[in-house]
Design an enzyme around this catalytic site. Structure first.
Site, PDB file in Angstrom:
ATOM      1  N   ASP A  21       0.820  -1.214   0.000  1.00  0.00           N
ATOM      2  CA  ASP A  21       0.000   0.000   0.000  1.00  0.00           C
ATOM      3  C   ASP A  21       0.858   1.270   0.000  1.00  0.00           C
ATOM      4  O   ASP A  21       1.973   1.266   0.515  1.00  0.00           O
ATOM      5  CB  ASP A  21      -0.896  -0.028   1.248  1.00  0.00           C
ATOM      6  CG  ASP A  21      -2.068   0.932   1.128  1.00  0.00           C
ATOM      7  OD1 ASP A  21      -2.284   1.486   0.020  1.00  0.00           O
ATOM      8  OD2 ASP A  21      -2.768   1.142   2.127  1.00  0.00           O
ATOM      9  N   GLY A  22       0.292   2.342  -0.573  1.00  0.00           N
ATOM     10  CA  GLY A  22       0.946   3.651  -0.493  1.00  0.00           C
ATOM     11  C   GLY A  22       1.548   4.134  -1.803  1.00  0.00           C
ATOM     12  O   GLY A  22       2.246   5.155  -1.819  1.00  0.00           O
ATOM     13  N   ASN A  23       1.260   3.428  -2.899  1.00  0.00           N
ATOM     14  CA  ASN A  23       1.816   3.842  -4.193  1.00  0.00           C
ATOM     15  C   ASN A  23       1.347   5.242  -4.585  1.00  0.00           C
ATOM     16  O   ASN A  23       2.117   6.074  -5.056  1.00  0.00           O
ATOM     17  CB  ASN A  23       1.383   2.875  -5.304  1.00  0.00           C
ATOM     18  CG  ASN A  23       1.953   1.489  -5.115  1.00  0.00           C
ATOM     19  OD1 ASN A  23       2.845   1.296  -4.308  1.00  0.00           O
ATOM     20  ND2 ASN A  23       1.417   0.529  -5.855  1.00  0.00           N
TER      21      ASN A  23
ATOM     22  N   ARG B 209       0.145   7.741  -2.670  1.00  0.00           N
ATOM     23  CA  ARG B 209       0.693   8.806  -1.818  1.00  0.00           C
ATOM     24  C   ARG B 209       2.175   9.026  -2.087  1.00  0.00           C
ATOM     25  O   ARG B 209       2.669  10.144  -2.057  1.00  0.00           O
ATOM     26  CB  ARG B 209       0.452   8.461  -0.336  1.00  0.00           C
ATOM     27  CG  ARG B 209      -0.947   8.819   0.121  1.00  0.00           C
ATOM     28  CD  ARG B 209      -1.290   8.154   1.412  1.00  0.00           C
ATOM     29  NE  ARG B 209      -1.532   6.722   1.226  1.00  0.00           N
ATOM     30  CZ  ARG B 209      -1.549   5.831   2.212  1.00  0.00           C
ATOM     31  NH1 ARG B 209      -1.316   6.212   3.456  1.00  0.00           N
ATOM     32  NH2 ARG B 209      -1.805   4.569   1.961  1.00  0.00           N
ATOM     33  N   TRP B 210       2.872   7.953  -2.400  1.00  0.00           N
ATOM     34  CA  TRP B 210       4.300   8.071  -2.738  1.00  0.00           C
ATOM     35  C   TRP B 210       4.457   8.987  -3.958  1.00  0.00           C
ATOM     36  O   TRP B 210       5.322   9.860  -3.986  1.00  0.00           O
ATOM     37  CB  TRP B 210       4.858   6.677  -3.050  1.00  0.00           C
ATOM     38  CG  TRP B 210       6.308   6.631  -3.419  1.00  0.00           C
ATOM     39  CD1 TRP B 210       7.361   6.451  -2.569  1.00  0.00           C
ATOM     40  CD2 TRP B 210       6.863   6.765  -4.736  1.00  0.00           C
ATOM     41  NE1 TRP B 210       8.541   6.466  -3.278  1.00  0.00           N
ATOM     42  CE2 TRP B 210       8.263   6.660  -4.608  1.00  0.00           C
ATOM     43  CE3 TRP B 210       6.324   6.967  -6.011  1.00  0.00           C
ATOM     44  CZ2 TRP B 210       9.131   6.741  -5.711  1.00  0.00           C
ATOM     45  CZ3 TRP B 210       7.173   7.056  -7.100  1.00  0.00           C
ATOM     46  CH2 TRP B 210       8.556   6.941  -6.937  1.00  0.00           C
TER      47      TRP B 210
ATOM     48  N   HIS C 242       2.404   3.402  -8.976  1.00  0.00           N
ATOM     49  CA  HIS C 242       2.173   1.971  -9.203  1.00  0.00           C
ATOM     50  C   HIS C 242       3.355   1.334  -9.945  1.00  0.00           C
ATOM     51  O   HIS C 242       3.734   0.207  -9.652  1.00  0.00           O
ATOM     52  CB  HIS C 242       0.878   1.755  -9.987  1.00  0.00           C
ATOM     53  CG  HIS C 242      -0.345   2.109  -9.195  1.00  0.00           C
ATOM     54  ND1 HIS C 242      -0.529   1.693  -7.899  1.00  0.00           N
ATOM     55  CD2 HIS C 242      -1.439   2.858  -9.507  1.00  0.00           C
ATOM     56  CE1 HIS C 242      -1.689   2.157  -7.440  1.00  0.00           C
ATOM     57  NE2 HIS C 242      -2.252   2.871  -8.403  1.00  0.00           N
TER      58      HIS C 242
ATOM     59  N   SER D  77      -7.575  -5.718  -5.691  1.00  0.00           N
ATOM     60  CA  SER D  77      -8.711  -6.304  -4.970  1.00  0.00           C
ATOM     61  C   SER D  77      -9.989  -6.195  -5.799  1.00  0.00           C
ATOM     62  O   SER D  77     -10.056  -5.416  -6.759  1.00  0.00           O
ATOM     63  CB  SER D  77      -8.904  -5.586  -3.629  1.00  0.00           C
ATOM     64  OG  SER D  77      -9.501  -4.322  -3.849  1.00  0.00           O
TER      65      SER D  77
ATOM     66  N   ASN E  41     -10.987  -2.685  -6.031  1.00  0.00           N
ATOM     67  CA  ASN E  41     -10.164  -1.705  -6.759  1.00  0.00           C
ATOM     68  C   ASN E  41     -10.768  -1.288  -8.107  1.00  0.00           C
ATOM     69  O   ASN E  41     -10.326  -0.305  -8.710  1.00  0.00           O
ATOM     70  CB  ASN E  41      -8.734  -2.239  -6.976  1.00  0.00           C
ATOM     71  CG  ASN E  41      -7.892  -2.208  -5.722  1.00  0.00           C
ATOM     72  OD1 ASN E  41      -6.983  -3.015  -5.550  1.00  0.00           O
ATOM     73  ND2 ASN E  41      -8.166  -1.280  -4.813  1.00  0.00           N
TER      74      ASN E  41
ATOM     75  N   ARG F 299      -5.288  -2.041   8.578  1.00  0.00           N
ATOM     76  CA  ARG F 299      -6.513  -2.829   8.368  1.00  0.00           C
ATOM     77  C   ARG F 299      -6.219  -3.941   7.360  1.00  0.00           C
ATOM     78  O   ARG F 299      -5.190  -3.915   6.681  1.00  0.00           O
ATOM     79  CB  ARG F 299      -7.657  -1.934   7.887  1.00  0.00           C
ATOM     80  CG  ARG F 299      -7.320  -1.124   6.668  1.00  0.00           C
ATOM     81  CD  ARG F 299      -8.508  -0.317   6.126  1.00  0.00           C
ATOM     82  NE  ARG F 299      -8.053   0.585   5.083  1.00  0.00           N
ATOM     83  CZ  ARG F 299      -7.736   1.863   5.266  1.00  0.00           C
ATOM     84  NH1 ARG F 299      -7.851   2.419   6.461  1.00  0.00           N
ATOM     85  NH2 ARG F 299      -7.306   2.608   4.263  1.00  0.00           N
ATOM     86  N   LEU F 300      -7.179  -4.877   7.253  1.00  0.00           N
ATOM     87  CA  LEU F 300      -6.976  -6.035   6.379  1.00  0.00           C
ATOM     88  C   LEU F 300      -7.508  -5.843   4.964  1.00  0.00           C
ATOM     89  O   LEU F 300      -7.108  -6.553   4.048  1.00  0.00           O
ATOM     90  CB  LEU F 300      -7.635  -7.273   6.996  1.00  0.00           C
ATOM     91  CG  LEU F 300      -6.732  -8.176   7.834  1.00  0.00           C
ATOM     92  CD1 LEU F 300      -7.526  -9.355   8.368  1.00  0.00           C
ATOM     93  CD2 LEU F 300      -5.548  -8.696   7.027  1.00  0.00           C
TER      94      LEU F 300
HETATM   95  C1  FPP Z   1      -2.278   0.217  -3.197  1.00  0.00           C
HETATM   96  O1  FPP Z   1      -1.716   1.496  -3.183  1.00  0.00           O
HETATM   97  C2  FPP Z   1      -1.704  -0.529  -4.300  1.00  0.00           C
HETATM   98  C3  FPP Z   1      -2.413  -1.100  -5.287  1.00  0.00           C
HETATM   99  C4  FPP Z   1      -3.880  -1.079  -5.376  1.00  0.00           C
HETATM  100  C5  FPP Z   1      -1.726  -1.778  -6.381  1.00  0.00           C
HETATM  101  C6  FPP Z   1      -0.530  -2.562  -5.970  1.00  0.00           C
HETATM  102  C7  FPP Z   1       0.175  -3.022  -7.151  1.00  0.00           C
HETATM  103  C8  FPP Z   1       1.519  -3.057  -7.278  1.00  0.00           C
HETATM  104  C9  FPP Z   1       2.441  -2.678  -6.194  1.00  0.00           C
HETATM  105  C10 FPP Z   1       2.143  -3.555  -8.518  1.00  0.00           C
HETATM  106  C11 FPP Z   1       1.762  -4.964  -8.780  1.00  0.00           C
HETATM  107  C12 FPP Z   1       2.771  -5.656  -9.510  1.00  0.00           C
HETATM  108  C13 FPP Z   1       2.617  -6.849 -10.070  1.00  0.00           C
HETATM  109  C14 FPP Z   1       3.797  -7.611 -10.453  1.00  0.00           C
HETATM  110  C15 FPP Z   1       1.324  -7.448 -10.346  1.00  0.00           C
HETATM  111  P1  FPP Z   1      -2.690   2.747  -3.341  1.00  0.00           P
HETATM  112  O2  FPP Z   1      -2.812   3.074  -4.772  1.00  0.00           O
HETATM  113  O3  FPP Z   1      -3.980   2.452  -2.663  1.00  0.00           O
HETATM  114  O4  FPP Z   1      -1.901   3.858  -2.571  1.00  0.00           O
HETATM  115  P2  FPP Z   1      -2.549   5.071  -1.788  1.00  0.00           P
HETATM  116  O5  FPP Z   1      -3.275   4.460  -0.607  1.00  0.00           O
HETATM  117  O6  FPP Z   1      -1.360   5.858  -1.368  1.00  0.00           O
HETATM  118  O7  FPP Z   1      -3.455   5.799  -2.723  1.00  0.00           O
END
Ligand code: FPP
Length: 257
Positions: free
Chosen positions: A36-38, A40-41, A53, A81, A84, A210-211
């Site tokens: 998680d956190g892509n 916000r990063w 991502h 998920s 998503n 959370r889960l």
């Molecule tokens: C949640 O961060 C992340 C996701 C919904 C996607 C995760 C996917 C990857 C890390 C890449 C997957 C790679 C492969 C090989 C399948 P968020 O977008 O909810 O972050 P945020 O809470 O900061 O908005």
């Protein structure tokens, strides 16, 4: 004084650790990660969410190899998920392209490592191009006997449980099973993780605690480890930190030590 002298001369059993401070004999068999956190990063850097991502995707190899290096048997990653799909269409389309991009780059390394790729989730809900590559990766690695890299794609735990309950109900209705025969193991066998051990350790990055509909049944006795670090900043060192924390926990499974 006497106590101190006694302590000084009593040899303590030495717990052997590796160069990461990890006890090799007590590595969790199954580690699950909520990456998680892509978003916000990316926002912190003034970049679009999808850049987060992609950065997140680039972390998957590092952590998979770290897990394999220390002897983790199953690594389950929450990549998408069933909830998503509510995100903007451009983001969903981008996320659905990531498995292709990642597998094109990394599949050979995983094969060289004898890793097996498995997908859990609802495959029928995936776009054809995503399904094709993940099925191909599963096929190519089917005979591999090393670490199982279990990717949760279009995965939702409540739906997984409902589907298991329906299958069990059908078995009862058809007379293949009696009510008395339904046990924990019956559920285990009907879940998408059938045949895999339950996660020993679950890691979630980004400060959320959370889960989020991930492995609800399977995490009954899982140890949780949370970090504020966003997934694209997660590293081998953080992963090993989580493993050390796990090794410091006393697991009792409801009993007494
Ligand atoms: C949640 O961060 C992340 C996701 C919904 C996607 C995760 C996917 C990857 C890390 C890449 C997957 C790679 C492969 C090989 C399948 P968020 O977008 O909810 O972050 P945020 O809470 O900061 O908005």
């Amino acid at each position: 004084m006497l106590q101190r002298l006694k302590r000084l001369f009593t040899t303590q059993p030495q717990i052997q650790t590796d160069e990461h401070g990890i006890v090799p004999d007590a590595v969790p068999n199954h580690v699950a990660i909520i990456m998680d956190g892509n978003g916000r990063w990316a926002r912190k850097r003034g970049m679009p969410r999808i850049a987060g991502h992609r950065a997140g995707m680039n972390k998957v190899k590092e952590i998979s190899l770290a897990a394999d290096d220390i002897g983790v048997k199953v690594l389950t990653l929450y990549a998408f998920s069933t909830e998503n799909w509510k995100r903007p269409i451009e983001e969903v389309e981008f996320l659905m392209r990531l498995p292709e991009e990642w597998l094109a780059k990394e599949l050979d390394t995983l094969i060289a490592r004898n890793c097996r790729i498995r997908i859990i989730g609802e495959p029928e809900g995936l776009p054809g191009h995503t399904l094709r590559v993940v099925r191909e990766a599963e096929e190519k690695t089917r005979a591999n006997t090393g670490m199982i890299l279990n990717i949760a794609l279009n995965y939702g735990s409540r739906r997984e449980i409902l589907s298991a309950v329906r299958q069990i109900a059908e078995d009862v209705q058809a007379g293949r099973l009696t009510l008395d025969e339904i046990e924990d193991t019956t559920m285990d066998q009907h879940l998408l993780t059938a045949g895999l051990p339950d996660p020993d350790l679950l890691i979630r990055t980004s400060g959320e605690v959370r889960l989020s509909n991930f492995l609800l049944w399977q995490c009954a006795y899982t140890e949780f480890w949370f970090t504020e670090v966003f997934w694209p900043d997660f590293s081998r060192d953080y992963f090993f930190q989580a493993i050390r924390a796990f090794q410091g926990r006393g697991r009792r499974f409801g009993g007494l030590k």
